[in-house]
Design a protein around this motif. Structure first.
Motif, PDB file in Angstrom:
ATOM      1  N   CYS A  32       0.801  -1.136   0.226  1.00  0.00           N
ATOM      2  CA  CYS A  32       0.094   0.043   0.121  1.00  0.00           C
ATOM      3  C   CYS A  32       0.689   1.277   0.107  1.00  0.00           C
ATOM      4  O   CYS A  32       0.238   2.449  -0.281  1.00  0.00           O
ATOM      5  N   ASN A  33       2.196   1.033  -0.066  1.00  0.00           N
ATOM      6  CA  ASN A  33       3.242   2.147   0.352  1.00  0.00           C
ATOM      7  C   ASN A  33       2.677   3.273   1.393  1.00  0.00           C
ATOM      8  O   ASN A  33       2.592   4.382   1.168  1.00  0.00           O
ATOM      9  N   VAL A  34       2.331   2.874   2.463  1.00  0.00           N
ATOM     10  CA  VAL A  34       1.988   3.441   3.728  1.00  0.00           C
ATOM     11  C   VAL A  34       2.733   3.187   4.941  1.00  0.00           C
ATOM     12  O   VAL A  34       3.469   2.287   4.863  1.00  0.00           O
ATOM     13  N   SER A  35       2.778   4.172   5.898  1.00  0.00           N
ATOM     14  CA  SER A  35       3.495   3.900   7.097  1.00  0.00           C
ATOM     15  C   SER A  35       2.851   3.130   7.794  1.00  0.00           C
ATOM     16  O   SER A  35       1.472   2.917   7.867  1.00  0.00           O
ATOM     17  N   LYS A  36       3.880   2.497   8.901  1.00  0.00           N
ATOM     18  CA  LYS A  36       3.046   1.563   9.858  1.00  0.00           C
ATOM     19  C   LYS A  36       1.909   2.329  10.855  1.00  0.00           C
ATOM     20  O   LYS A  36       0.779   2.058  11.096  1.00  0.00           O
ATOM     21  N   GLY A  37       2.193   3.613  11.061  1.00  0.00           N
ATOM     22  CA  GLY A  37       1.542   4.431  11.740  1.00  0.00           C
ATOM     23  C   GLY A  37       0.038   4.799  10.925  1.00  0.00           C
ATOM     24  O   GLY A  37      -0.959   4.875  11.701  1.00  0.00           O
ATOM     25  N   SER A  38       0.317   4.939   9.780  1.00  0.00           N
ATOM     26  CA  SER A  38      -0.934   5.586   9.070  1.00  0.00           C
ATOM     27  C   SER A  38      -1.766   4.186   8.844  1.00  0.00           C
ATOM     28  O   SER A  38      -3.135   4.195   9.040  1.00  0.00           O
ATOM     29  N   PHE A  39      -1.374   2.849   8.755  1.00  0.00           N
ATOM     30  CA  PHE A  39      -2.016   1.766   8.722  1.00  0.00           C
ATOM     31  C   PHE A  39      -2.768   1.654   9.943  1.00  0.00           C
ATOM     32  O   PHE A  39      -3.873   1.440   9.910  1.00  0.00           O
ATOM     33  N   HIS A  41      -3.495   3.932  12.116  1.00  0.00           N
ATOM     34  CA  HIS A  41      -4.587   4.926  12.289  1.00  0.00           C
ATOM     35  C   HIS A  41      -5.761   4.608  11.716  1.00  0.00           C
ATOM     36  O   HIS A  41      -6.624   4.805  12.416  1.00  0.00           O
ATOM     37  N   HIS A  42      -5.763   3.875  10.543  1.00  0.00           N
ATOM     38  CA  HIS A  42      -6.969   3.585   9.939  1.00  0.00           C
ATOM     39  C   HIS A  42      -7.590   2.273  10.459  1.00  0.00           C
ATOM     40  O   HIS A  42      -8.813   2.152  10.338  1.00  0.00           O
ATOM     41  N   PHE A  43      -6.542   1.518  10.794  1.00  0.00           N
ATOM     42  CA  PHE A  43      -7.018   0.194  11.492  1.00  0.00           C
ATOM     43  C   PHE A  43      -6.441  -0.230  12.594  1.00  0.00           C
ATOM     44  O   PHE A  43      -5.683  -0.872  12.868  1.00  0.00           O
ATOM     45  N   PRO A  44      -6.881   0.621  13.694  1.00  0.00           N
ATOM     46  CA  PRO A  44      -6.414   0.303  15.071  1.00  0.00           C
ATOM     47  C   PRO A  44      -6.469  -0.976  15.766  1.00  0.00           C
ATOM     48  O   PRO A  44      -5.252  -1.195  16.463  1.00  0.00           O
ATOM     49  N   ASP A  45      -7.131  -1.838  15.266  1.00  0.00           N
ATOM     50  CA  ASP A  45      -7.209  -3.412  15.735  1.00  0.00           C
ATOM     51  C   ASP A  45      -6.411  -4.035  14.778  1.00  0.00           C
ATOM     52  O   ASP A  45      -6.423  -5.457  15.064  1.00  0.00           O
ATOM     53  N   GLY A  46      -5.889  -3.638  13.951  1.00  0.00           N
ATOM     54  CA  GLY A  46      -4.861  -4.419  13.077  1.00  0.00           C
ATOM     55  C   GLY A  46      -5.527  -5.074  11.913  1.00  0.00           C
ATOM     56  O   GLY A  46      -6.461  -4.671  11.374  1.00  0.00           O
ATOM     57  N   LYS A  47      -4.682  -6.187  11.624  1.00  0.00           N
ATOM     58  CA  LYS A  47      -5.088  -7.149  10.482  1.00  0.00           C
ATOM     59  C   LYS A  47      -6.770  -7.283  10.363  1.00  0.00           C
ATOM     60  O   LYS A  47      -7.154  -7.408   9.433  1.00  0.00           O
ATOM     61  N   GLU A  48      -7.121  -8.011  11.619  1.00  0.00           N
ATOM     62  CA  GLU A  48      -8.573  -8.501  11.632  1.00  0.00           C
ATOM     63  C   GLU A  48      -9.323  -7.341  11.276  1.00  0.00           C
ATOM     64  O   GLU A  48     -10.290  -7.533  10.589  1.00  0.00           O
ATOM     65  N   GLU A  49      -9.200  -6.305  11.710  1.00  0.00           N
ATOM     66  CA  GLU A  49     -10.070  -5.078  11.424  1.00  0.00           C
ATOM     67  C   GLU A  49     -10.181  -4.874  10.040  1.00  0.00           C
ATOM     68  O   GLU A  49     -11.095  -4.439   9.202  1.00  0.00           O
ATOM     69  N   LEU A  50      -8.864  -4.862   9.403  1.00  0.00           N
ATOM     70  CA  LEU A  50      -8.740  -4.735   7.914  1.00  0.00           C
ATOM     71  C   LEU A  50      -9.416  -5.648   6.956  1.00  0.00           C
ATOM     72  O   LEU A  50     -10.275  -5.346   6.292  1.00  0.00           O
TER      73      LEU A  50
END
Length: 187
Positions: A32-39, A41-50
């Motif tokens: 996605c070419n985003v930072s870990k912080g940006s990821f 920020h949008h999905f605070p609960d991580g991969k499962e929320e995504l």
């Protein structure tokens, strides 16, 4: 494009191709070419929320696509065969089935959380309702429509998995041929 939507759009094919367990957050961030912080920020609960966001997007795409096809054709048989023809064409052009590759994510369902399982279940119920509504309009009783709809989902989803594993559209072609017999008007 909104960063959150970009992450979802890029992650869907990753999950479809590699499965939930096969894709790590680091790979998603890189793709996605985003930072870990940006990821986060949008999905605070991580991969499962995504994953839940991806499933919602897939749900909307599949149900909208199905409803559009089913509105175009007067009978369940014609609509279903048209839908299967689209799946076959998709597979033969791209060696994957873009619209309905929900199955590859669902295959890991036993090890995923209850919210993910519920999300998957909801989509299958929506699909069954679309089939049932059309089958009832064709003259099938509610009970028969429910049974046939369940069989259709299982057959088509199973055929999709077989197409992917055999690298051939033949399973969908067989299902299309056999469903013609099942979907004849009742009576």
């Amino acid at each position: 494009m909104d960063t959150k939507l970009q992450i979802i759009d890029i992650s869907i094919p990753l999950f479809q191709q590699k499965g939930y367990k096969g894709v790590g957050v680091t790979e998603i961030i890189k793709a996605c070419n985003v930072s870990k912080g940006s990821f986060y920020h949008h999905f605070p609960d991580g991969k499962e929320e995504l994953l839940m966001a991806c499933l919602k997007s897939i749900d909307e795409t599949i149900t909208t696509h199905m409803k559009d096809i089913f509105k175009q054709y007067p009978s369940t048989q014609e609509a279903t065969l048209a839908m299967i023809d689209i799946l076959i064409s998709d597979f033969e052009k791209k060696s994957r089935i873009v619209v309905s590759t929900f199955t590859s994510i669902v295959s890991e369902i036993g090890s995923l959380s209850e919210p993910v399982r519920n999300s998957c279940s909801d989509l299958y119920q929506k699909m069954q309702k679309i089939y049932c509504t059309k089958l009832e309009a064709d003259g099938f009783s509610k009970e028969t429509a429910n049974s046939i709809a369940l069989m259709m989902i299982a057959s088509i989803e199973g055929a999709i998995m077989l197409c992917l594993t055999h690298k051939s559209s033949q399973p969908l072609k067989v299902i299309s041929h056999e469903l013609k017999k099942v979907l004849n008007y009742p009576g």
